[in-house]
Each structure stands twice: as C-alpha cells, then as structure tokens.
Design a protein around this motif. Structure first.
Motif, mmCIF file in Angstrom:
data_model
loop_
_atom_site.group_PDB
_atom_site.id
_atom_site.type_symbol
_atom_site.label_atom_id
_atom_site.label_comp_id
_atom_site.label_asym_id
_atom_site.label_seq_id
_atom_site.Cartn_x
_atom_site.Cartn_y
_atom_site.Cartn_z
ATOM 1 N N MET A 1 56.340 -82.772 30.018
ATOM 2 C CA MET A 1 55.176 -83.653 29.845
ATOM 3 C C MET A 1 55.435 -84.807 28.858
ATOM 4 O O MET A 1 55.094 -85.959 29.149
ATOM 5 C CB MET A 1 53.987 -82.812 29.359
ATOM 6 C CG MET A 1 52.659 -83.513 29.487
ATOM 7 S SD MET A 1 52.229 -83.869 31.195
ATOM 8 C CE MET A 1 51.912 -82.245 31.837
ATOM 9 N N LEU A 4 57.249 -87.554 30.444
ATOM 10 C CA LEU A 4 56.408 -88.338 31.347
ATOM 11 C C LEU A 4 55.596 -89.362 30.567
ATOM 12 O O LEU A 4 55.522 -90.556 30.937
ATOM 13 C CB LEU A 4 55.463 -87.400 32.121
ATOM 14 C CG LEU A 4 54.465 -88.097 33.050
ATOM 15 C CD1 LEU A 4 55.184 -88.837 34.170
ATOM 16 C CD2 LEU A 4 53.488 -87.084 33.638
ATOM 17 N N LEU A 5 55.015 -88.862 29.471
ATOM 18 C CA LEU A 5 54.197 -89.774 28.658
ATOM 19 C C LEU A 5 55.022 -90.923 28.086
ATOM 20 O O LEU A 5 54.566 -92.068 28.011
ATOM 21 C CB LEU A 5 53.531 -89.004 27.500
ATOM 22 C CG LEU A 5 52.413 -88.035 27.904
ATOM 23 C CD1 LEU A 5 51.930 -87.253 26.701
ATOM 24 C CD2 LEU A 5 51.262 -88.800 28.527
ATOM 25 N N SER A 40 47.041 -92.222 30.352
ATOM 26 C CA SER A 40 47.845 -91.011 30.549
ATOM 27 C C SER A 40 47.772 -90.093 29.334
ATOM 28 O O SER A 40 47.677 -88.864 29.478
ATOM 29 C CB SER A 40 49.297 -91.394 30.844
ATOM 30 O OG SER A 40 49.853 -92.059 29.735
ATOM 31 N N GLY A 43 44.429 -88.465 29.418
ATOM 32 C CA GLY A 43 44.319 -87.519 30.525
ATOM 33 C C GLY A 43 45.194 -86.300 30.368
ATOM 34 O O GLY A 43 44.811 -85.192 30.765
ATOM 35 N N LEU A 44 46.348 -86.464 29.769
ATOM 36 C CA LEU A 44 47.297 -85.343 29.711
ATOM 37 C C LEU A 44 47.334 -84.634 28.362
ATOM 38 O O LEU A 44 48.119 -83.699 28.182
ATOM 39 C CB LEU A 44 48.708 -85.851 30.061
ATOM 40 C CG LEU A 44 48.864 -86.478 31.464
ATOM 41 C CD1 LEU A 44 50.254 -87.057 31.647
ATOM 42 C CD2 LEU A 44 48.594 -85.431 32.542
ATOM 43 N N ALA A 45 46.501 -85.069 27.459
ATOM 44 C CA ALA A 45 46.530 -84.482 26.111
ATOM 45 C C ALA A 45 46.282 -82.981 26.164
ATOM 46 O O ALA A 45 46.842 -82.205 25.373
ATOM 47 C CB ALA A 45 45.495 -85.154 25.213
ATOM 48 N N PHE A 47 47.288 -80.912 28.174
ATOM 49 C CA PHE A 47 48.469 -80.136 28.597
ATOM 50 C C PHE A 47 49.538 -80.070 27.515
ATOM 51 O O PHE A 47 50.576 -79.455 27.711
ATOM 52 C CB PHE A 47 49.080 -80.761 29.860
ATOM 53 C CG PHE A 47 48.104 -80.800 31.010
ATOM 54 C CD1 PHE A 47 47.832 -79.644 31.749
ATOM 55 C CD2 PHE A 47 47.432 -81.960 31.321
ATOM 56 C CE1 PHE A 47 46.924 -79.674 32.799
ATOM 57 C CE2 PHE A 47 46.523 -81.995 32.372
ATOM 58 C CZ PHE A 47 46.265 -80.852 33.112
ATOM 59 N N LEU A 48 49.272 -80.701 26.412
ATOM 60 C CA LEU A 48 50.269 -80.732 25.339
ATOM 61 C C LEU A 48 49.976 -79.646 24.320
ATOM 62 O O LEU A 48 48.840 -79.181 24.194
ATOM 63 C CB LEU A 48 50.245 -82.092 24.624
ATOM 64 C CG LEU A 48 50.641 -83.307 25.467
ATOM 65 C CD1 LEU A 48 50.315 -84.588 24.694
ATOM 66 C CD2 LEU A 48 52.137 -83.248 25.761
ATOM 67 N N CYS A 55 45.257 -84.696 17.684
ATOM 68 C CA CYS A 55 45.874 -85.621 18.649
ATOM 69 C C CYS A 55 45.533 -87.078 18.362
ATOM 70 O O CYS A 55 45.847 -87.951 19.180
ATOM 71 C CB CYS A 55 45.384 -85.287 20.055
ATOM 72 S SG CYS A 55 45.977 -83.735 20.635
ATOM 73 N N THR A 97 55.160 -86.300 20.770
ATOM 74 C CA THR A 97 54.798 -85.186 21.651
ATOM 75 C C THR A 97 55.933 -84.199 21.895
ATOM 76 O O THR A 97 55.677 -83.014 22.108
ATOM 77 C CB THR A 97 54.325 -85.733 23.016
ATOM 78 O OG1 THR A 97 55.327 -86.639 23.515
ATOM 79 C CG2 THR A 97 53.012 -86.470 22.892
#
Lengths: 431, 1075
Positions: A1, A4-5, A40, A43-45, A47-48, A55, A97
């Motif tokens: 992840m 990706l970020l 992103s 939206g993806l926080a 999943f971290l 965050c 991350t």
C-alpha cells in the motif's frame, strides 16, 4: 500500500514531465497529481497501520503540495520546482507510510533529491550553503547507519537524522537551507514535509535512546527555542524570519516529546500546524515576490492593507495562526501538549512560553510592516489572483479546522501510556 | 562701553531672529481654538503667490497635495461630472502642434496628453525588476521594449549619483532639515522623536483646563517652563548629559535658538526656510502657538505666554543634539551643515547607497550588504556599488523599457488603434510618444483637471443664471408679507428658496453678523464671545440681561443655577480626584448607564427628556440686550454696585461675616479705602463700623490689601473696568450708522414689509468637537443670535428711524423688525423678543411663523436627499424627525453636512437667482448696484464677506484634496486635547482643517473641490478700481485663488476677469454649447 501511495505523485510527476514545453500544462498536471495523491491518502488511510501519533501528517503533505503549486505564478522557470514537489511528495508519503527498510529508502531518496536540488540551484540572493548541504548529507549517512548498525549507534544515528528533519539546534542548518534556498514553490512545501516526517519517526527513537541523551535533547530543545526566537527577531529577510520562527516552535515540540518520552497526536498537530502556517506565510511572501521581484526588500513594501485588502485579511489570519492565537491549529497543538505533559518542568514551560510569546513579536512585526504604514504611490498594487486566493484560503481554513476539530479525528483515542506501549511494540524490531 | 556694545549687538541679533521667525511662520496657518472654529485657507499666508505656486510650496513644506488624486478626477470624467470638451479646453495651453504617424493613424500631441489624463498613463509607477504576474501582452511588451532600447539613453550611474548629490545639497536647508537628512540617509527617526517631545510639552503647556493636573511653572512661559522641567527628566531621547545640557541653556529663547542654529552651522541665508521647515513638521501645534502669539489679549496667553521663537528654541535644541548624535554614531562626523555637505561630496557612493537603502529602492541582497557596511563602518562601499552597477542597473534599465512599452500599449488601446500598427511605426516615433508621456507626469495633471472641473460647473451655473430675466428697471411694488434677511451662508439658500415658494415673502442675504461688530456676553456666562469675522475688531460690547420686570425670578433662577453649577463641580471633582474615583465608579457609575443607553438607543426621546428636566431645574428667562449706551451717572452707579458686591463677598469669604453683620456703611467705607478715595487708615467711619462688626484694625488692613490684590478692587482695575463699561452698547450715531449700512448693503431701502425678519443661524449636535464649525463663520464661529437681536432692536428704535430718513431710508411706522435664528441641523427657526412685537402685528407674525415652519419642513426634506444613508425620498414629517434625530445623535459623524460642496458667491439682486435651485452650494449676498453709485458698499462686500466665503471655500478645498495633511483625518480617531483642538489618537499633531466625514462620501469627495467663483452684478469699471485699490483682491483674482465673473448692467453682458487684468466676454453660445 505505501508503494501505491508513493507511486501516485511520482506518476503525476512523470506525466507532468511529458508536457515540459508547456508550463501551464506542467502546472495543471502537477496540481492534478497532488489532488489524486490527497484523495488516495484519504481513501486508503484505513488500510494503513496507523502510527501512534495519528494520520494527520499524511493528510497534510498532499495538501501542502497542492497549495504551494497552486499559488505559484506561471513561468517556464518554475516547471522544475512543480515536478520536484510531486517527487518529494511521493518520497515523503513513502517515508511516512512504509515501515522498516522501505521507509528508510524513501527517506534517503528524498534527502538525495534535496541535496541535488540545493547543489544545482543557487542565486546571488541565496548563494550555495555548503553547511546546509553537508548537514543533509549527514542525515543521509544517519539513515544509512540506522539501517545497518546496532543500538545504541543506530538510535543515535536515527536521532541525528530526525534532528535534521524536525530541526533541532545545532543541526537546524539543513532545514534552514532547504527553506531558504530551494527553488520556486518548494520551500513552502518542504517546510511541512521535513518536520512531519521527522516527528513521525520520533517515537521509535525516543523509546530507544538512553536517558542521558534525552536530557541533552531536552536542553538543546529549550535553548534552541529561545535561540531561534532571538534569531527570528534579528532577521530582515522574510524567509529567514519564518525559518527561525518555525524552528522555535519545532524546538518546543522536541522538548515536549523528549520530556514525556513519546510523541502524541497533539505533538503532531503542533508540528503540522506550525509547518502549514509557515507554508502559508511563505506563499503570502511569494505573492509579494510575484509582484515586486524575487529580491525585493521587505522593508520597502508597506501599506498593503488598503491597497490589497484580500491579501491583507488572509495574511493577518495566517500571522495570527502562526503566532499561536486561538482558534487555529498552532494554539490547539500547543495547549494540547501543555495539558497532556504532566512531567514538564516549570522552568521548561516558562521558557517555551517565552519563545511562544516572542513569536507574537517577530511575526506581528513582519505582518505590520507589510500591511500598515504609508502606501508607496509608485508601486503598482494588484490584489490576490484567484489561484493565490484559493491557495491561501485553503491554508487558513485547514489551520482553522486543525484548531477546532477534535484531535481524535486524526488519531485513535488511546490512553497515552497505551500509545507509548504501542510505539515500543511497533518499533521493537530495533531492540 | 564694550559691554554696552556687546549688549546692543545681542539685542540686535535677537530682533533680527524674531523677524526671521515671523517670516518663517508665514507658511503655517493660524490655528484658532475649536470652540470658535474659523474656516480659513491653510495657505492664507502665501496668497501673494499664484495658486499653483502656493500649492507647490504647500507640498514642499507640509507635504500636502493641492489637487485630488488622478483616479478621482478620472471618475468625474467617466460620470460626466467633467466634460471631455472642458478637458480639451484646459489642455489647450499645453498642446504642441506636433503629431506622429502610426500606420494610417495620425496621433497628435493633444491626443497623447488627453490619454495621459483619461487613462492615467503617466502614473508614477516603478516597474519591478522582474515581476511575474501573468500578462497576456508580455510578448508584445518585450518586443516593444527591445525596439525602444537602441533609442533610449540611460544616464550613467556616476552621473546619477553626482546629480543626486547636487540636488540634495541644493535642497538641504531649503527643503530638507538636517533631521530629515539624517532620517533619509541613516534611517533614523529624528523628526518623529522631536515631534513626540514637542507634542508632549505643547500638550501640557498649552492646556486650557482640560488636564486635571496642570503643568507647573507655566507662568514663566513655554521655553522657561520646558527648561525648568526637562532639566529634571531622567533621559531625553537618549541624549547624553541631557539634564546638564538643558540646564546650561541660555535664559532667553532667542539666544538658545541662535546657539543651536550656530552649532548646526545653518547659513544665514537659509535660516528662514530652515525654520519654516521646522515649523511645518508640526503645523498644528505651531499654528496654534502662532495664533496665541498674535492674540496678546487672549487670557491664556497672558497667563502662560507662548510664541514661535520659544517653540523653535526647544525644537532646535532637540534637533541639534539628535543630529549630532546620529552623525557621530553612524558616520563619525559632526552634525553640521557644512560637514554634512562635505560628506555628500566626499563619500558620494556611500551616500547614494545609503539613500537608496532607506528609500527601499535596493534589492534585498544589497540592502543587507549596505546594512552590514553601515554597521561595521566598512570600507567596501565602492565594491558594492560596482556590483550594483553590473547587476542591478541593467535590470533597472530593462524594467524602465518595459514600463515605457506598457505605456505605449495602453496609449494605442485608448486610441483604439490596432496593436499591429506599432510595427509600422519607426522607433524614433515610438520614442517620441514615450517622451511626450514622460514630459507630462501625473504630478502636472492637477491644474488641468481642476480647470476642467471648474469650467464644467461654472458653465452650468452661468447657464442657469442666464435663464433668469435680467431687467433691473422692473421691480415689484406690491408689499410682501415679510422681508427676511439671512446669512450669506450656502445653507440659507435652500431655506430662502422654500420660504419664497410658500408665500409672497422677500428674502435677502447678508453677512450673518448683520454689521454689528460686538463682543457679547450671554446672561449667566463668564466669558465673552466675539461676534464678528475674525479679520475685524470689536467696537462695542453687548450684554444679555434679564428683562427688568423679572427681578424676583432672577434671584430664584440664580440660586438654582448656582446649585446646578455646584453639582457639576462636585461631580467633576469626584471624577478627577486621586482617591474618589475608586468609590465613585462603584456607587455612581451605574447612573451613567442611563445617558449611555438613552443617547444610543433613543436619542430623540432622551434629548426631549433632558431638555424638559433642564427647563424644570433652571428655566430660561426672557432677556434683553444692552444696546443703548449707559449715561455717565448710570455707569458710576453700576460700578459702585458691582464693587460693593465684591466687598460683601470678600467679607463673607475672608472673614466669615454673616450678612446681618455687614452693614452698607462698612461696605462703602472699605470700598473707598480699597480704591484709595479714603486714604486715612484711622478714618472714623471705618473704625466705628469695623468695631461694630468686631473687626480689629489689623484685620481691616489685611482685608483692604486682599481686596486690592485678589479682588481687583483698586484704582487701576476700576479704571479699566469703567473703560470697558463705556464700551457697552452703542451711541445713537453708531446705531444709525449700523442700521443704515446694513440696509443699504443688502439693498433693503424701500417698500418695507410690515415684518422685517433678521435670521441668524446656529447649530445643534452632540459629541461633536467641531460643533462651532457649523455655526456662523461671519460671527467668528459663534451663533449669530445676538447680532440679529441687536440689529432688530436698533432698527425698531424710533429715534434711529427718524435719523435714517435723512439718509434716504424711510421705514414706515407699521414696520416692525424681529430677530430669530435658524438651526441649520434641524432647520427650525426660533424667534426672539416676541413680547416687543406690537399687538397690531400678531396676525402677520402668525402667518410668518406658519410659513417658516413649512419652509423648514421642505428644507429638511431636501437635505435628507443628500445624506448617504437615506436611500429614498422621505415625506416632510419623517424628514423633519430624521434631521432632529441626527442633531442629538452622539454617534452621528455628519449631523448637518450643509456647508460642504460650496462653490460660488453671488453678489447681486435676488431677482438674479430667485426660483433657481442652486443646491445649497452658493453664498448669496444681496446687493443692488443702483444703491451704491460710489462702490463703497461693494468694496466692503469684496473685501469682507468675500474673504469669509473664500476662507470657507479653501478650507473645504484643501481638506478634500488632502485630508490627511490639510484636513483632520477621520473623526473616529479624534481626541479632544486641552479644550482647544483635536488629535488623532492619543499622540499626534493638532489636526487642522475638516474631518474626512465632512468632505468625503466614502472614497469620493462629497465636497467637489473647486476654487470660489464670485459673480457680481455691478459695472466693470467700478470693480476694476476696487481691484486696483486692494491687494487682497489682486491676490485673489490675479493669482487665481478666486474666479471673478461680472454681470455688467450697462450692457447686460457676462464677463470673466482674467488673471492678466483683462475682461473676456462669456458668449451665450458657449453656454449653450454646454447644454
């Protein structure tokens, strides 16, 4: 992840690079890259793995990149800085991350990028600073040592790197150099980027360094807060005032963190808000430079309150935010730290308050100098253009939100001791 | 002998210095105390110069602009307030017969100048060295700049430096003091430091009862008091050994000033200008001191003398010490004129860089470098300048070329020419266009704009006047309901128009003091007011006294008034005491809530309530005026009574005797002893009466001494008092002369109505330090009520009327004169002395009162249309309530707004203007040239009322064009100081002129600043003679302070008087052209 970020802004940078000839398109793609990155991250926080201090840092980075690019005037000279903003954003997100070696890799890439930029870019106004470049290289070495060495060497090396990112006297030269000498809009971005990465890495270091070192850190932090405040008072150049001013606040964050032994969401709030407020003020100064030239003497500009009312309102609000006046984020962060630090000494608190109060002096003096006094009839006054207005307004609104929104929104509600335990557990790979 | 010669020499030097200071003071205007605010021209002292030159001097000395900013004039042009044709007319003298061909377009010099005016092409903008603002025309601009480069010559940096040094050397002493020089070169703030000190001392010294604790030792005079106190100050502006230095200063201010001037090495030929510059650094305080210095009879001046020499002696001492300190500290040189000049020549590079640094013209890097060199007193100036020459100068040249290119682009866009045509034009032609624009900078636009604005208005007004039939032979023989006389003030014009519209009333205009030069004391007041224009002197004194049948009521009234006064004093003392405020705030502070809420939320109702309460506690009494002179016997009797009252008072106050113990013989005996009539200390009467009152001889002697010293009961004081009493009232001859002059001047010599009404004017407003500015200027900033009453009483005197018959004025026996006053904030008219109106005139009076009320309502309605916050026309009654509310609203910054926007002064018959709506902008003075064959009356009108009108006009003009310098800034920041002026905030110069809210409506002037237009209906020949005879008229018309237009009854033509003394006929077609 994390990859990706980090890849999203880097991809944006590549897309922007393809339109190199058209500066307007480069700027547009850079902004789109920042927006995608922001979306992103938001939206993806979930999943971290959420770090103990929340965050917030992660959200602030793309936002700061966006506002700094948006506010910058069009021009072929600025293309590099827009693209490099995305590059730094990518490495920065990666450093924030990713865990273990990946994180260190991203950090190293970031430092290398900055060193190259500083080496290549210098002007008569801001000549090359070998001291600053040298310190950044030291930070690079520190990251390397922390990756390969055993404690306590690795801890000390990580602490040095951290002190370069979240500036701590006497290793603040790297930070000062980047804020004053990087080209284009980069200073208004790195002023958020470096400190939040530094503060993000702080918990792992604080939990591993010996107490004696912490005592030294606390002392340096207190001295640094005062030193930076005094230096800020003595400066005439805006970038230096803002660099030293933010250094003073970051030193306060260091002191609280070193005193309690862990980094809290309130600390992140303070660091993020100080960085963002400084970024806003740098953007405001860029507005002046856009109109009157890069090497304009700040003391030669006055009376903007009447001539540029929109600018005056936003600059005043940013000034208030930067000096820690409620209801902005800097105040909220500072008060949060004060109220949650039971181990802080009275003497230390007194010194930090003195540094805080000094900010009211130098920042107010700077704002007052620009906004009030007689307007010079021979200067052409143009109030904020739409991109500048939007950019500054975003910064002000976010600072306001940081001050008003509960910190639980950025970090899970956890008792402090639990957080400390969590951080020890999280970084137990070092022990 | 040598000592004597030295003494004479010193005295002659002092005299010479006093003369220089007097001349130096010409550039600052006098500052009258605001309780008698006098509208005046701030540049009055230099009216001997042309208007344009005086404006330049104003800029030089006080830094004030003489014209509105260009963008405001451009707004006038866009809104049609200025016609393009008038702008072209005003430009004509500047236009050259040259043109440039741009493609197929021919661009004339005139069109370039017009574009400069209309588009602001010549605004003094410095192009930034590299601006990055987005600009779609950047490419075109860069191309144009590149084309212009070969034909543009830039002076070499060294030439620029030597030009700057020469310019500054020439300016030093004339335009720049050494203090200013230090501030501009070294970045010090010496002028501000000196001003702060002077404000502090002047505020304390000149206080007129405002301060709770007065400054000690004021009776020694300004200089000596300062010297006595400042020599105890711990640290004066960080001047080393300041206490010793001040203590060692000479006793005479002249000597101190000379010493300072000598120490600074100011050349003798520059001293006048130099001192002018020092005075204009604080024109408000200096102006007030100038006024005090010239008013020797002013009680505060007599008690605490101040003058410009004293002021300058103090100021110059600070200047000398601070300049010395700065020059030594920064440059290591003496703070002397010659040394500074040498420095400029010897260190030209350093000087140039320092000046540029302080002016904010250096890039940041160089600014820092200069700071570093200045701090270290380094020797690297040359190297920095070389670098500057290589690095910055070329960029400056590029920026300048870009600026010229932008100008060119704006020009052709204004002329609606295609940008492509620029390529078809030769570079030299392009350069020619740039040169034309550069030769006409915005600083030169003011006179052109002003002329165009004035012409636009004047032609409109003249057109209006021409529409009126002009037949002097035709005059109405019908007897009007009434004839009323109003002040010439512009605020009277709407009221007169409305009164004439509601019935057959005739109105006249006359200076509001009604030819009665009186010093007046209202009943129950302790001070006199001077009821005449400030350019005149009082001849007679008049007092208001209760009517004779009210003796009992008067006593009661006095007792009540005394109680009220005592209450006020007690409250004041409780508030101002050191201890009592702590208790008072807790106990009485709540009561202040009532007035605060009342005045804020329900101002009209609160005002009615307080007026009712005031009437209840101390009702006003019918009064009359001492118009007739007292007979010698009556004077002596009056004096005796006053002196006896004094003795009684002293016996009660000093010896505590009860009234029953004070016998008339004792009082009389003591009075005579005090006056020296009875010189025998062992006089039997005194001894007997004193013994009866149980007074020892020592007590008597002591009391007599006290009476002489503290109660002014001595021969000299009595003589003075007697002389004053003899000035009270008018002799019969004086009364006849006054009435005759007034009636003749206003042209009211026949066909008298049954009621003739003299209407003065005053105003009511709350929380307004400038209240007196709304009162009558012709009455010295006071209400004109006493003057109207005096004239009416004189004119009703039958003996006076008998005498007037001999001068050709036959007032019918059924004509009664009545006095009244119009409140210009509420438009209400109050009539006085109604009990003297004969019963036969009751019906006439009632009719007049009704019509006055109707006129008042109509006037209020008209005025409401001018207030910015009133968006739509108000009905009559609502309008009346609105203006009443404004007059008592303590938050109202424009209680009246009537005097602003004045433009013209018409001297002529009412038939010229009757029925015309002049929008309350015109001063109207009635004058019938047929009654004045010798021009004697016209001479008075042109040299007195016209002067007052011009002062009012110029006060408004300059307050509007530069409100910060010539006006007093926003009312929001005003603080009353010393009971005589206002400051902005807690610490500033005394603010001159009118407040921003008085002359501006937002950012646009409500008062359109124009020079006064005087229109006279009289033969030109006579006017020419008057102009030749009077300097003031020559100054006005030849120097263009006032425009003069004459309607010559001989041929019915309208003529404009030109500055060269010639007449030009104003052709009717010109007027039609405007329409």
């Amino acid at each position: 992840m994390p990859w990706l970020l980090a890849a999203i802004p880097l991809a944006g940078a590549i897309v922007a690079l393809t339109s190199w000839e058209d500066s307007e398109r480069v700027k547009k793609f850079s902004m789109i890259g920042s927006i995608f990155s922001l979306v992103s991250v938001v939206g993806l926080a979930g999943f971290l793995t959420i770090p103990p201090n929340g965050c917030l840092s992660l959200y602030l980075l793309p936002l700061a990149a966006l506002t700094s690019i948006l506010s910058h005037p069009l021009g072929s000279d600025h293309r590099l800085s827009w693209i490099m903003t995305l590059v730094c954003l990518g490495f920065g997100i990666g450093a924030l991350t990713a865990l273990e070696f990946s994180g260190s890799f991203f950090l190293m890439m970031l430092l290398i990028t900055l060193v190259i930029l500083l080496y290549r870019h210098h002007t008569a106004l801001w000549p090359i600073s070998w001291w600053g470049v040298g310190l950044l290289i030291l930070g690079l070495v520190g990251v390397g040592i922390s990756m390969i060495a055993d404690p306590p060497v690795s801890s000390i090396a990580a602490l040095v790197t951290c002190a370069l990112l979240l500036p701590l006297v006497p290793l603040h030269g790297g930070y000062l150099t980047t804020v004053t000498r990087l080209p284009g809009n980069l200073p208004s971005f790195v002023v958020v980027l470096l400190p939040v990465i530094g503060f993000q890495r702080l918990p792992q270091i604080l939990s591993t360094v010996p107490e004696d070192v912490l005592v030294i850190v606390r002392t340096l932090a207190l001295l640094g807060a005062l030193y930076a405040a005094v230096k800020a008072l003595a400066q005439s150049r805006v970038r230096l005032i803002l660099s030293y001013g933010s250094l003073s606040f970051f030193s306060i964050a260091w002191w609280f963190a070193a005193t309690s032994g862990f980094a809290t969401p309130q600390g992140t709030l303070l660091v993020g808000a100080v960085g963002l407020a400084t970024s806003g003020l740098l953007i405001a100064w860029q507005v002046i430079r856009t109109r009157y030239g890069d090497d304009v003497d700040p003391q030669a500009i006055s009376g903007l309150a009447a001539a540029m009312p929109k600018f005056a309102v936003l600059l005043s609000l940013l000034g208030l935010a930067a000096m820690g006046i409620p209801p902005f984020g800097v105040f909220a962060g500072f008060m949060g730290l004060m109220l949650t630090s039971s181990q802080a000494s009275v003497f230390g608190l007194f010194l930090t308050l003195a540094a805080w109060l000094a900010a009211s002096w130098y920042i107010m003096q700077m704002v007052q100098q620009l906004l009030f006094g007689a307007s010079r009839p021979e200067l052409r006054y143009t109030d904020l253009l739409n991109p500048e207005l939007i950019s500054l307004a975003i910064v002000v609104v976010v600072l306001l939100a940081l001050g008003l929104v509960p910190s639980a929104l950025f970090a899970p509600e956890q008792p402090i001791l639990e957080q400390a335990a969590h951080s020890r557990e999280l970084f137990s790979w070092r022990n | 002998m040598a000592e004597l010669e030295q003494g004479l020499n010193i005295e002659s030097r002092r005299m010479e210095l006093r003369g220089i200071v007097r001349l130096a003071g010409e550039v600052i205007a006098q500052y009258w105390p605001m309780r008698t605010f006098v509208h005046h021209n701030p540049l009055h002292s230099i009216e001997y110069l042309s208007f344009e030159e005086a404006v330049r001097r104003g800029k030089q000395f006080v830094g004030g602009n003489g014209y509105l900013p260009g963008h405001v004039y451009r707004k006038f042009l866009r809104t049609g307030r200025i016609q393009v044709t008038h702008l072209d007319d005003a430009l004509k003298p500047l236009i050259l017969d040259k043109s440039v061909l741009l493609g197929t377009h021919r661009i004339t010099h005139g069109s370039v100048l017009r574009a400069c005016l209309a588009e602001g092409l010549c605004s003094p903008v410095i192009e930034p060295l590299d601006d990055q603002l987005p600009d779609l025309s950047r490419h075109t601009i860069d191309n144009l700049a590149a084309r212009l480069r070969p034909v543009t010559v830039f002076p070499d940096l060294s030439e620029r430096i030597s030009a700057m040094v020469s310019r500054d050397e020439a300016a030093l002493g004339r335009w720049l003091t050494l203090s200013h020089w230090c501030d501009d070169t070294l970045g010090t703030q010496i002028v501000q430091q000196i001003n702060d000190q002077l404000i502090k001392w002047c505020e304390a010294f000149l206080d007129e009862g405002h301060a709770t604790w007065a400054m000690p030792e004021r009776d020694k005079g300004l200089y000596a008091a300062w010297k006595a106190l400042a020599s105890h100050e711990w640290s004066v502006c960080d001047i080393p050994n300041s206490r010793e230095k001040i203590a060692q200063l000479p006793d005479y201010p002249e000597d101190a000033l000379l010493e300072s001037l000598d120490a600074m090495g100011i050349p003798a030929n520059l001293r006048q200008d130099y001192l002018s510059l020092q005075l204009t650094s604080l024109p408000g305080w200096a102006g007030f001191i100038k006024w005090r210095g010239e008013e020797r009879d002013y009680p505060w001046q007599q008690a605490y003398p101040a003058g410009l020499v004293k002021f300058l002696a103090i100021r110059q001492w600070y200047a000398r010490e601070l300049v010395q300190k700065a020059c030594q500290g920064h440059l290591g040189i003496q703070g002397r004129f010659d040394v500074v000049t040498d420095y400029m020549h010897g260190h030209a590079e350093e000087y140039y860089l320092r000046r540029q640094r302080v002016a904010g013209l250096l890039p940041a890097l160089y600014a820092e470098e200069v700071d570093r060199l200045a701090h270290r007193r380094g020797a690297g100036w040359k190297a920095v300048l070389d670098r500057y020459k290589m690095d910055v100068v070329p960029r400056q040249e590029t920026a300048k070329l870009r600026g010229a290119a932008k100008q060119l682009l704006s020009l052709i866009r204004f002329l609606e020419i295609d940008v492509g045509c620029l390529n078809e034009c030769s570079v030299t032609d392009l350069k020619q266009l740039v040169d034309w624009m550069e030769a006409f900078p915005e600083s030169e636009h003011g006179p052109v704009w002003l002329k165009a604005l004035e012409t636009s208005y004047q032609e409109h007004l003249l057109q209006k006047l021409r529409t009126r039939p002009n037949d002097p032979a035709h005059s109405s023989t019908n007897r009007p309901y009434s004839q009323s006389v109003y002040c010439i003030d512009v605020r009277s014009e709407p009221f007169r128009r409305h009164l004439e519209s509601v019935g057959p009333h005739e109105t006249y205009g006359f200076a509001g003091f009604f030819a009665a030069f009186i010093r007046y004391r209202a009943w129950g007041k302790e001070h006199d007011t001077e009821q005449f224009p400030v350019i005149m002197r009082a001849k007679n004194e008049v007092r208001e006294i209760p009517r004779s049948y009210l003796d009992d009521t008067v006593l009661k009234h006095e007792v009540r008034a005394r109680w009220v006064h005592a209450g006020h004093t007690l409250l004041h003392d409780l508030k101002e005491n050191v201890v009592t405020p702590y208790v008072m705030v807790e106990s009485l502070g709540w009561f202040y809530g009532f007035p605060i809420f009342g005045k804020t939320l329900i101002p009209a109702l609160y005002h009615r309530l307080t007026a009712w309460f005031r009437k209840l506690s101390a009702p006003s009494l019918p009064t009359t005026l001492t118009v007739d002179k007292l007979a010698p016997g009556e004077t002596a009797e009056m004096l005796d009574a006053e002196q006896q009252a004094l003795v009684r008072k002293a016996l009660q106050e000093r010896l505590g005797l009860r009234s029953s113990m004070i016998t008339p013989p004792l009082v009389e005996a003591l009075r005579q002893r005090a006056l020296g009539v009875d010189k025998d200390p062992q006089s039997s009467v005194v001894t007997q009466e004193a013994a009866r009152a149980r007074l020892t001889p020592e007590m008597v002697n002591e009391l007599v001494e006290t009476l002489q010293r503290q109660y002014d009961l001595n021969a000299r004081a009595v003589s003075r008092h007697k002389e004053r009493i003899t000035r009270t009232g008018f002799t019969l001859e004086e009364q006849v002369l006054t009435v005759d002059t007034a009636l003749h001047m206003m042209g009211l010599t026949k066909n008298f109505a049954r009621l003739v009404f003299f209407c003065a004017h005053g105003s009511t407003s709350d929380n307004n330090p400038y209240e007196s500015a709304l009162d009558c200027g012709a009455c010295g900033g006071n209400e004109g009520k006493p003057n109207a009453r005096v004239l009416a009483m004189m004119a009703n005197n039958l003996t006076v009327r008998e005498r007037l018959k001999k001068t050709g004025i036959d007032i019918p026996t059924d004509t009664h004169f009545i006095a009244g006053q119009m409140n210009t904030t509420t438009d209400e008219v109050q009539l006085f002395d109604l009990e003297d109106v004969p019963p036969t005139h009751r019906a006439d009076l009632a009719r007049l009162q009704d019509d006055l009320k109707e006129a008042s309502r109509l006037t209020s309605q008209e005025r409401c249309g001018r207030f910015p916050e009133v968006q739509q026309a108000l009905p009559e009654r609502t309008a009346q309530a609105h203006v009443r509310k404004r007059s008592v609203d303590w938050s109202q910054v424009r209680p009246e707004w009537g005097l602003s926007n004045n433009t013209s002064f018409i001297i002529g018959r009412r038939e010229l203007t009757k029925g015309l709506d002049l929008n309350g902008r015109v001063f109207l003075h009635s004058y019938d040239y047929r009654e004045d064959p010798s021009n004697r009356l016209l001479e008075v009108l042109l040299t007195a009322p016209q002067v007052v009108a011009q002062w009012i006009n110029m006060e408004h003009y300059f307050s509007a064009v530069d409100n910060e310098v010539y006006g007093s800034g926003s009312k929001i920041y005003h603080n009353v100081v010393g009971r005589f002026g206002v400051m902005s905030g807690p610490w500033s110069d005394l603010r001159l002129g009118l407040a921003r809210q008085t002359v501006m409506n937002g950012d646009i002037p409500y008062h359109e600043p124009m020079r006064l237009l005087t229109i006279v209906e009289a033969p030109r020949k006579g006017i020419e003679k008057l102009i030749t005879r009077h300097d003031v008229l020559q100054h006005y018309y030849h120097n263009q302070w006032v425009h003069l237009v004459v309607l010559d009854p001989h041929d019915g033509g309208w003529y404009r008087y030109q500055p060269n003394g010639e007449w030009t006929c104003i052709a009717p077609q010109v007027v039609e052209h405007v329409e």
